[in-house]
Each structure stands twice: as C-alpha cells, then as structure tokens.
Scaffold this motif. Structure first.
Motif, PDB file in Angstrom:
ATOM      1  N   THR B 227      25.384  26.836 -36.003  1.00 48.44           N
ATOM      2  CA  THR B 227      24.191  27.673 -35.884  1.00 48.44           C
ATOM      3  C   THR B 227      22.993  26.830 -36.284  1.00 48.44           C
ATOM      4  O   THR B 227      23.164  25.754 -36.855  1.00 48.44           O
ATOM      5  N   HIS B 236      24.674  33.554 -40.293  1.00 45.43           N
ATOM      6  CA  HIS B 236      25.238  33.868 -38.980  1.00 45.43           C
ATOM      7  C   HIS B 236      26.582  33.193 -38.761  1.00 45.43           C
ATOM      8  O   HIS B 236      27.506  33.784 -38.202  1.00 45.43           O
ATOM      9  N   THR B 265      25.932  36.973 -46.441  1.00 50.15           N
ATOM     10  CA  THR B 265      26.783  37.690 -45.478  1.00 50.15           C
ATOM     11  C   THR B 265      27.980  38.317 -46.192  1.00 50.15           C
ATOM     12  O   THR B 265      28.328  39.480 -45.959  1.00 50.15           O
TER      13      THR B 265
END
Lengths: 352, 352
Positions: B227, B236, B265
């Motif tokens: 990413t 992500h 996350t």
C-alpha cells in the motif's frame, strides 16, 4: 522574475519576443541580464515574459534580478513534526516560484547563539522566514539588519508580516470541550519552556487553559504539570497528576506529542481512556488520528504556504505594509474524551 | 579551515601569531585570505591555527579557502521522521565544523525532476549529501558533474562514500524473531515503492522478509500487502491481510509508521495485540517506545553524524578512496510480539 510560475509548454521564447517586439537573441540577452540590452528593452521583455507566464530558468532569473533567488528559513527543531510540516508547505510554494530554500535548524540554545553570532544568511538570501522564535532586541536588530523582507510563522516581529493561529483561543476551546462534557477537575500537561528559546506558544496555550477554567469558575491550583516538551515529558506530567491526592478526570496536553506520552502512562497504569481519564491534545499531529486522539486541528502546511506567499509578495511589493494572518483552528472530537464517570475515578495506585 | 572545531576560550589569535612567528595583523590578513600575505606565510598561519583549535569565523574561513562553507543536502521527504533525524545529525556535525547546510526537499517525483533539471546546487556548495535516492545514469552524471565530494546515506553511488545499514539483514532478523516465537503464517506490510523515486530500502526489507521465511521453509504466497507508504498505508495493508481466508498470526511492517497504522486497524477490529496478532516494525521511531512496539532499531542520528564526518574528511582529503560504512542494527522486543495462541487466532470478521 520570481513571480513567474512554471507553466511548462504554455508559452515560448518566440511569443515573448513577438510581444516585446524584439529579436529572440535580445530576449535571451535581456533574461540573462546582459549589459548590451538597455534598461527600457529589458523591462519590456520582462513584462512580456511575465504576462505570458514564460518559464525562465532560475539561473537566468537570478542574473536578471541580481538576487539570490534563495530564501533563508530558520527553524528551532526540524525533527519536530510541526516545524517539518511548515517547512514542507513553505518549500512547495517557494519552489513553484523558482526560489530555493536555505534551511537553518537551530536545534538548541547553543545553535541559536551560534546562528545570531555568525548570521550566515548575510548576503545569501533575498528573504528570511523565522518559525516560532520570540526574538530579543539584539536578535531583532541582526535580522532586520539583513535588509531583506522577514516573514514570521507562529510569532511576530514589529514591521514584518506574520502568519499563525490564535493559540489562546484554540486552547480555550479545547478546555471548554472538556468542561462541556462535565469535567470539573481538569489538568494541563505543559512543556516546560526551553531556556533561551523564547517560545510564546506554550505560554499562550497555558493562558487559554487558565482562561477557560476561570470562565467556568473552576479551580486550577496544582493542576498544571510542567515537564520537558515531548512524548516523554507528557508521560511524566501525566504520572505527576495521577499522583495528586485528588487527580483530575481530564487533561489538556499542550501538544499531541505530549498527549501521546500521557496515553502511554495511562495504558501502563491500567487506566481506561476515556472512561477513567479524558485526554485532549493540540495540533492534529499525523499520529493523532491513528491513536483516535481528540485534539485541536491547525493548518500547519497552510501556514507554510501562507508564509511562502508573504515572501513572494514582500519581494514584489517591498513597500506594502506588513500583514498579520491568523488561520482558523478546529476541534476534532475522536475517542479519547467523554463525560466523567464518578464510579470510574482514577485509582490512587500510580505506577512508579 | 573547515576542520577547526569551535572551542570557545581555548586559544586566541595571539597564540596563533606566536606559534606562526608572525604579527597579529598578519594572522588576521592570512585568515581573511588577503593577497598581501604570501602562500607560505598563510599556510604557516593556518597550520598554527589548526593545531591550536583557533576558532575562525566562517566568513573568514570562506574567504581564506575560496569556498562556500556550505553543504547541499538532498532529501526525498523532510516530513518523514527518518529524514528529519538524519538531517539533524548531519547538521550538528557540519555546524560544529563551521559549515552551513543548504537543504533541498524533493517532496515527490515532480520535485525530483525539477531539482535535476535545474541543479540549484551548482557553484553554491562544497559538497553534497544525498539521502536514500537511487540515482539513474543521467542524475548520477549531473551530481558527479558538480565536481564536489558526494556522500550518500541509505544508498550508494559509485566512487562516493556512503553510510547506511544492512536493511536485508535487519529485516531478516525481525522476521526471525517472529519465527522463533513460533509463528508460521507471517505477513509483510509493505510500502508500495513510489514511482520514479527509486528507493531501494523497501526492496531490501522485503528481500529480508522473503529470505527469513525461505530459510525456515515457510510459505509467503499472498502474505505481502503493498500500500502507499505511511500509517494509513499500514492500516490498509493490515485490513487486507485480515481479510485473507487464513490471516497471518504475525506481521512485519516495513517501517514503524506502517506498524502504527496496523495497530489502529487491529484496535478498531477489536483484536488484541500481541495475543491475537503480533506486530513488529522497523526503525525505532520516536513513537515506537510510546506504543510499546517491538521493532528493529537503527542509529538514524548516527548516520547523519557519520555523513557529516565523511563530508569533512572528503574535503580535507579529496584523493582518499571512498568509504562504505554499515552501522549496526538491534532488535528491540517490547509488548507487541508474543507466541501465537491457537485459540486466539484472528476472527474472520474484518472491519470495512
């Protein structure tokens, strides 16, 4: 020539020649600053080039203007997020205008005195941008003695344009957010002002804290912990406040870096945020979003961009009066602030 | 004169005059580079000054040497912690030697092409330090064409001194730590290589990951998520790996910034670290300690200091062969890595 934007492929030397009514060779000579070209012709060529957004090479521009096409930027600490971000915004604007940046990172009080002792910017720059340093009278004389436009970010100098935020008002807003949530015992984690660096921001943010508390009739005695600036400082300041006989239920940290240190202390002490302690920072540092930290956003990159614009207009209009631009700030509520829970007051068992 | 250290109060002009056997006025003239002083006398004065650590003003030094006493430093992104730290270390060493720094922040591929297009360092610097950019043939010609010493940090250029770390080896060590804890499904969070910026560090760290996994006979297919570099990219990439039919039990992040994004996350997905996912970063960023992040430390400030020293010795001994210095790295185990728990495998319920 500095004001000319790079606009590749937009117009060409032949257009400039046609518009100015001279030969290509004359355009070239005029842009190089050749003495063979009369002042009148040269100014006609420059005008044509400007109106056509002709892209001159910086070297040509420098020769033509007799200037350095360089801006000196003085920062206290390049390793701090805020300063690096301002510099990035500033450089972007200046590079687009064909100007280069000569960066001075003072680092500490020694670096500062060495800098003012030597004034290495002398005769090397067309303008100076200073970040967040309150200058004493002697330093002020040295800087204004350079005879070039001076632009300030995060501080002010008489007679110079400046850009910044209203730190007092923004800090007051942060503390009001905690008060509106119902907190009454609110502490402040403050970075001790570095000796001799003369930052005004810490003073202003503390003033904002005191003002908001006073407005709400809340007591602040003993609720400010001052430690060296930074995450470790924030961690220590939080530990100090937790050790109070009656700890606060919420804290306002002078900067996000200090708030992040405070979060570590709370995590290690087993205290839940925001259930047992609300934390609000200041700046909206890159890490704030990652840590779900409630904070006050300021447009850091925008301050750099505004300073670049002030440099360019200061060079274009040396006699224009200085401007003072205050950029807006904004409260960003994330996950680290909530109403106090009486049952969940921090325990008095504090980590060493 | 550049090698002379600032040593205030240590020796004085009169000592230099006595040692060189000349008058005070001659010392002054020699240090100013006056043509009234013979080359022989001037070199005698400089020698005396050097041996007495006499502090000359940089302006005097510049005149005496006919040089700029300025070093150009080219960085890809000043807003990234690593680069700002290297620059701080570099500046400290150069300032102590009376040299100034002209900083160029490329920012992106556009900034890079503008820089090489214009080469604003030409005739303005005595040496160039380049950080982490793999140069193509044409760029290499432009840089070496400046005719000044070039020092590289985090990359190499033929014929130039360089300092860095062994990224492949250090990444291998990070992944081995996870393997030794008993992990078998280990993912990598990788920053996609910026087009045209030619960083080699991401490639090397991925190679180290693959090497450690291959040595242990572990499968890597589908376990690398690429990413854009940075905390959001790390967030992500972590989401991507959690969405796999069989997610990893541990991840190696290319940099601490990406690891910090991954932690967000995991927190938002309600997964516990390290119980349900081990995370190891790279760099020992300031924030790593605050977040109790296991990582690989590298001496970032030290790389800047070493580069400063290489610049000074390159100026003092232009004919010395180039040096390549590899600084050590170190595994720092904190709270984000632990043995995998079969019962605590990450759930397949992944946040959007």
């Amino acid at each position: 020539m500095r004001g000319i934007r790079r606009n590749p492929g937009h117009s060409r030397m032949t257009d400039v020649a046609a518009r100015a009514g001279v030969s290509l060779a004359t355009v070239s000579r005029a842009l190089r600053g050749s003495p063979e070209v009369s002042a009148e012709t040269r100014s006609r060529v420059l005008e044509a080039a400007t109106s056509l957004s002709y892209v001159v090479s910086p070297a040509a521009s420098r020769l033509a203007s007799g200037r350095t096409a360089t801006v000196g930027v003085v920062v206290p600490f390049i390793t701090r997020w805020f300063f690096a971000e301002v510099v990035a915004g500033l450089e972007k604007g200046l590079h687009q205008a064909g100007m280069d940046v000569l960066l001075y990172n003072l680092g500490d009080a020694d670096g500062r005195s060495r800098f003012f002792d030597r004034m290495p910017l002398r005769r090397r720059v067309d303008a100076v941008v200073i970040l967040s340093l309150a200058l004493d009278g002697c330093e002020l004389d040295l800087v204004t003695g350079l005879g070039v436009p001076v632009v300030c970010v995060g501080m002010q100098v008489p007679g110079c344009s400046s850009v910044g935020i209203d730190d007092i008002d923004a800090a007051r807003r942060a503390v009001r957010h905690l008060i509106e949530l119902g907190h009454e015992r609110i502490g402040m984690l403050r970075g001790a002002v570095e000796p001799n660096l003369g930052f005004t921001v810490p003073l202003d943010r503390h003033e904002g804290y005191l003002a908001a508390m006073a407005e709400a009739g809340l007591d602040t005695a003993g609720l400010t912990a001052s430690t060296p600036w930074g995450p470790d400082g924030g961690a220590h300041a939080m530990t100090e406040l937790l050790a109070l006989p009656q700890p606060p239920t919420a804290v306002f940290a002078e900067s996000d870096e200090m708030a992040i240190g405070a979060l570590r202390t709370l995590r290690r002490a087993g205290l839940r945020v925001p259930e047992q302690m609300s934390v609000i920072g200041f700046d909206d540092h890159d890490m704030a979003d990652l840590l779900d930290l409630t904070t006050v956003w300021q447009g850091v990159h925008q301050q750099g961009a505004t300073a670049a614009e002030m440099v360019l207009s200061g060079l274009a209009h040396p006699d224009a009066p200085p401007r003072r631009v205050l950029l807006p700030t904004r409260l960003i509520v994330r996950q680290t602030t909530a109403p106090p829970r009486i049952s969940a007051r921090p325990s008095l068992n504090v980590p060493a």
